[in-house]
Design an enzyme around this catalytic site. Structure first.
Site, short mmCIF file in Angstrom:
data_model
loop_
_atom_site.label_atom_id
_atom_site.label_comp_id
_atom_site.label_asym_id
_atom_site.label_seq_id
_atom_site.Cartn_x
_atom_site.Cartn_y
_atom_site.Cartn_z
N ASP A 1 34.01 -10.55 22.84
CA ASP A 1 35.20 -11.62 23.65
C ASP A 1 36.54 -11.07 23.45
O ASP A 1 36.78 -9.87 23.02
CB ASP A 1 35.13 -12.80 22.88
CG ASP A 1 35.47 -12.79 21.56
OD1 ASP A 1 35.78 -11.84 20.84
OD2 ASP A 1 35.80 -13.98 20.97
N GLU B 1 52.95 -12.50 17.77
CA GLU B 1 51.77 -12.97 18.13
C GLU B 1 51.51 -14.28 17.68
O GLU B 1 50.92 -15.12 18.36
CB GLU B 1 50.75 -11.90 17.42
CG GLU B 1 49.25 -12.26 17.96
CD GLU B 1 48.12 -11.03 17.07
OE1 GLU B 1 47.67 -10.65 18.15
OE2 GLU B 1 48.11 -11.32 15.94
N GLU C 1 37.99 -9.89 20.47
CA GLU C 1 37.47 -8.74 20.02
C GLU C 1 36.49 -8.96 18.81
O GLU C 1 36.43 -7.75 17.99
CB GLU C 1 38.64 -7.66 19.97
CG GLU C 1 39.39 -7.44 20.92
CD GLU C 1 40.47 -6.61 20.97
OE1 GLU C 1 41.27 -6.46 19.85
OE2 GLU C 1 40.65 -5.45 21.55
N GLU C 2 35.87 -9.94 18.45
CA GLU C 2 35.26 -10.26 17.22
C GLU C 2 33.79 -10.72 17.65
O GLU C 2 32.88 -10.27 16.58
CB GLU C 2 35.87 -11.27 16.70
CG GLU C 2 37.38 -11.00 16.11
CD GLU C 2 38.06 -12.11 15.63
OE1 GLU C 2 39.04 -11.98 14.86
OE2 GLU C 2 37.72 -13.29 15.89
N TRP D 1 35.85 0.09 17.32
CA TRP D 1 36.30 -1.27 17.62
C TRP D 1 35.19 -2.14 18.42
O TRP D 1 34.22 -1.64 18.45
CB TRP D 1 37.32 -0.65 18.80
CG TRP D 1 38.38 -1.73 19.14
CD1 TRP D 1 38.60 -2.62 19.95
CD2 TRP D 1 39.45 -2.01 18.23
NE1 TRP D 1 39.91 -3.48 19.91
CE2 TRP D 1 40.21 -3.10 18.70
CE3 TRP D 1 39.95 -1.54 16.82
CZ2 TRP D 1 41.36 -3.59 18.06
CZ3 TRP D 1 41.16 -1.95 16.28
CH2 TRP D 1 41.85 -3.16 17.07
#
Length: 614
Positions: free
Chosen positions: A212, A438, A215-216, A156
């Site tokens: 960030d 989402e 998550e990238e 992750w």
């Protein structure tokens, strides 16, 4: 006015609510149908659905997240394509911040959820994970955990350094309420230790890169830096209030604020810096950073990027305009009118679509700005903010316009209509059952990606609260917006210790299970009645019906559980049974029983009785 009634602000726009009943199972979307009706009627319909959507995804009582531990906020019931059946520190903290504000505004039913969250976070901080553990605080940067509170060990984007700051902010808001209501000892003994760990993490690690909020990107994030500064400032204020020191808060907050200025490039916020990314920098990250550091008691301050500041408004235009040419559903919408808003223009995740929460953030920033304009009594337009305002009124020019002027009234009316437009986009692409996913398709607006996203629901509720001028308490930005004379990339080594886990906050309400043993015949039913409304107020037509599902000839048990009762409440009660005709009533013998709801950690308790013979 701060803390107006959340019920009147959110749910009482019309006299009654109609709740859609065409819910879809997890992973399935209803066919999109364009919403009709006024924006106010949509808000009245969607608000209770959104709050229930949050509760359905929270804790062991969440109806859509079976298997979740108490106090853990699950991102979505979706377990495949994508699998969001986890608890994220960031998403949970943002959601609980909304619940705390709603609780403080008058919804007392939410306190057990908040108390469970406090206890759950005390435990979660101690869970060793791929980011580290509590020994040096590094484990606090772990972004997500399994729904049962165990570590997620798969690959992750980690660490993510916004979670501890956001959790501290949520718990600081609740701590203020506890102190104001005579429970400072709870804060000092149980809540502050959780906050202290998170503040130590912020002070020690703020100057290191991390992933960030999407998550990238591994680098320095505007959103993360902004919420870290806020947490340190309000953490110091709480520490002073309870007579505890927070050295890292004092030493690091000015330096974090200084670093925050690095994201401003003169035209907009470059949302991620110190990265290898080739993105253009326009990212909803920055709008989210502005609304989550909104302080209702300050003016339009550029240094903290307040929602009404020239920097924040210019950035709002740059970010939202970047999506106008790339989404099919935005075709033909002119500047100055609301559009569908995604994360960033280069996004390809799940097709690179608009997100409900980003549209709501775009609206929320403008509602925040309107609150601040009204409070300060004027609007100042300078060369930085002029393009934003000219999209709404091409004739507007640089200047200061007092609230008594026609220009001020015209501007604020236009800004409010513009803000409403972003909520209107959400209305247009919300399916008939009110479910907020989402994302929604860039081509036709149909829901995309994870169903029932908790963050989407929470974002709806905070945006609508701000629309009604329901705002959180000040976090102290007015006294924390001065840059130091010397900006240095420092850090403060932290100290960490497990917080009490058994009971972070005493239960405010307790569900009582009444067990009584009495031989009955088929057709008879046992009830409990008492002196409180929850037990029918001595009216045998409204007593609490007990169940015989565990009844045997050797153990004639009748059992039933009350709604949660206030801890410490004393009342009288007795058992009775109805005959086989369902009408005749036989009251047990003896005098009235007396019971006091226990005070302590437990949110459930059992009272065992034997039928009193005549």
């Amino acid at each position: 006015m701060l803390y107006l009634s959340i019920l009147s602000g959110l749910f009482a726009i019309v006299g009654y609510f109609t709740v859609f009943s065409t819910a879809s199972p997890p992973g399935c979307f209803p066919r999109r149908q364009q919403a009709t009706g006024t924006l106010d009627s949509f808000i009245a319909l969607e608000s209770p659905i959104a709050l229930q959507g949050v509760l359905d995804n929270t804790g062991d009582a969440g109806s859509k997240v079976a298997g979740a531990d108490p106090g853990l906020v699950i991102a979505s019931p979706s377990k495949a394509d994508p699998d969001y059946f986890y608890t994220w520190t960031r998403d949970s903290a943002l959601t609980v911040s909304m619940l705390v504000d709603t609780f403080i505004a008058g919804d007392a039913s939410l306190q057990p959820e908040i108390d469970d969250y406090v206890s759950a976070q005390a435990l979660l901080q101690t869970v060793a994970n791929p980011s580290g553990d509590l020994t040096d605080g590094s484990g606090l940067g772990e972004p997500k955990f399994h729904a049962n509170g165990t570590a997620f060990t798969g690959p992750w984007g980690r660490p993510q350094r916004d979670g501890p700051a956001l959790r501290a902010t949520a718990l600081i808001a609740y701590s203020r309420w506890l102190i104001a209501n005579g429970r400072q000892s709870n804060v000092t003994a149980s809540v502050w230790p959780i906050i202290a760990n998170d503040l130590s993490y912020v002070g020690q690690y703020w100057n290191r890169t991390g992933f960030d909020l999407w998550e990238e990107v591994d680098g320095s994030s505007f959103f993360t830096t902004a919420v870290q500064h806020r947490a340190l400032v309000e953490g110091q204020a709480l520490a002073e209030q309870i007579g505890i020191s927070c050295p890292a808060c004092i030493s690091q907050a000015p330096q974090v604020l200084c670093f925050l200025q690095s994201f401003w490039n003169g035209a907009f916020v470059t949302s991620n810096i110190n990265t290898q990314s080739s993105r253009n920098g326009r990212d909803a990250n920055s709008i989210l950073g502005s609304i989550h550091t909104f302080d209702p008691e300050v003016t339009c301050d550029d240094i903290t990027f307040q929602p009404c500041s020239s920097r924040a408004l210019a950035n709002h235009k740059e970010v939202t305009d970047s999506f106008r040419p790339i989404y099919g559903i935005n075709t033909g919408i002119p500047k100055g009118a609301a559009v569908a808003v995604g994360r960033y223009t280069e996004d390809v995740y799940m097709g690179g679509n608009p997100w409900y929460l980003n549209n709501l953030a775009a609206a929320e920033q403008l509602y925040d700005a309107l609150f601040q304009f009204e409070r300060q009594g004027f609007i100042t337009i300078d060369s930085t903010s002029l393009p934003f305002f000219q999209d709404l009124d091409a004739t507007i020019s640089i200047g200061t316009y007092p609230s008594s002027s026609a220009v001020y009234n015209n501007i604020t009316s236009a800004v409010r209509a513009y803000a409403d437009g972003y909520v209107g986009i959400v209305q247009k692409y919300t399916p008939p059952d009110g479910m907020l996913a989402e994302q929604y398709s860039r081509d036709d607006g149909s829901p995309v990606s994870a169903v029932d996203l908790t963050w989407s629901y929470a974002s709806f509720l905070t945006a609508i609260a701000r629309r009604s001028s329901i705002v959180p308490a000040s976090w102290g930005a007015e006294k924390a917006n001065t840059l130091p004379s010397n900006c240095v990339g420092t850090s403060a080594p932290g100290t960490y210790a497990p917080a009490p886990i058994d009971c972070a906050v005493n239960a405010s309400r307790v569900a009582v299970t009444f067990n009584v043993r009495e031989q009955t015949v088929y057709g008879e039913t046992v009830f409990v009645s008492g002196s409180i409304p929850e037990l029918g107020g001595w009216d045998t037509a409204n007593g609490l019906e007990l169940s015989a599902n565990r009844y045997t000839s050797s153990d004639p048990l009748w059992s039933g559980t009350s709604d949660p009762l206030p801890a410490g409440l004393s009342f009288e009660y007795k058992y009775y049974k109805t005959g086989t005709d369902g009408v005749s009533v036989t009251m047990e013998g003896g005098g009235n029983r007396v019971y006091t709801v226990p005070e302590g950690c437990a949110r459930n308790t059992v009272q065992n009785d034997v039928w009193q013979q005549q």
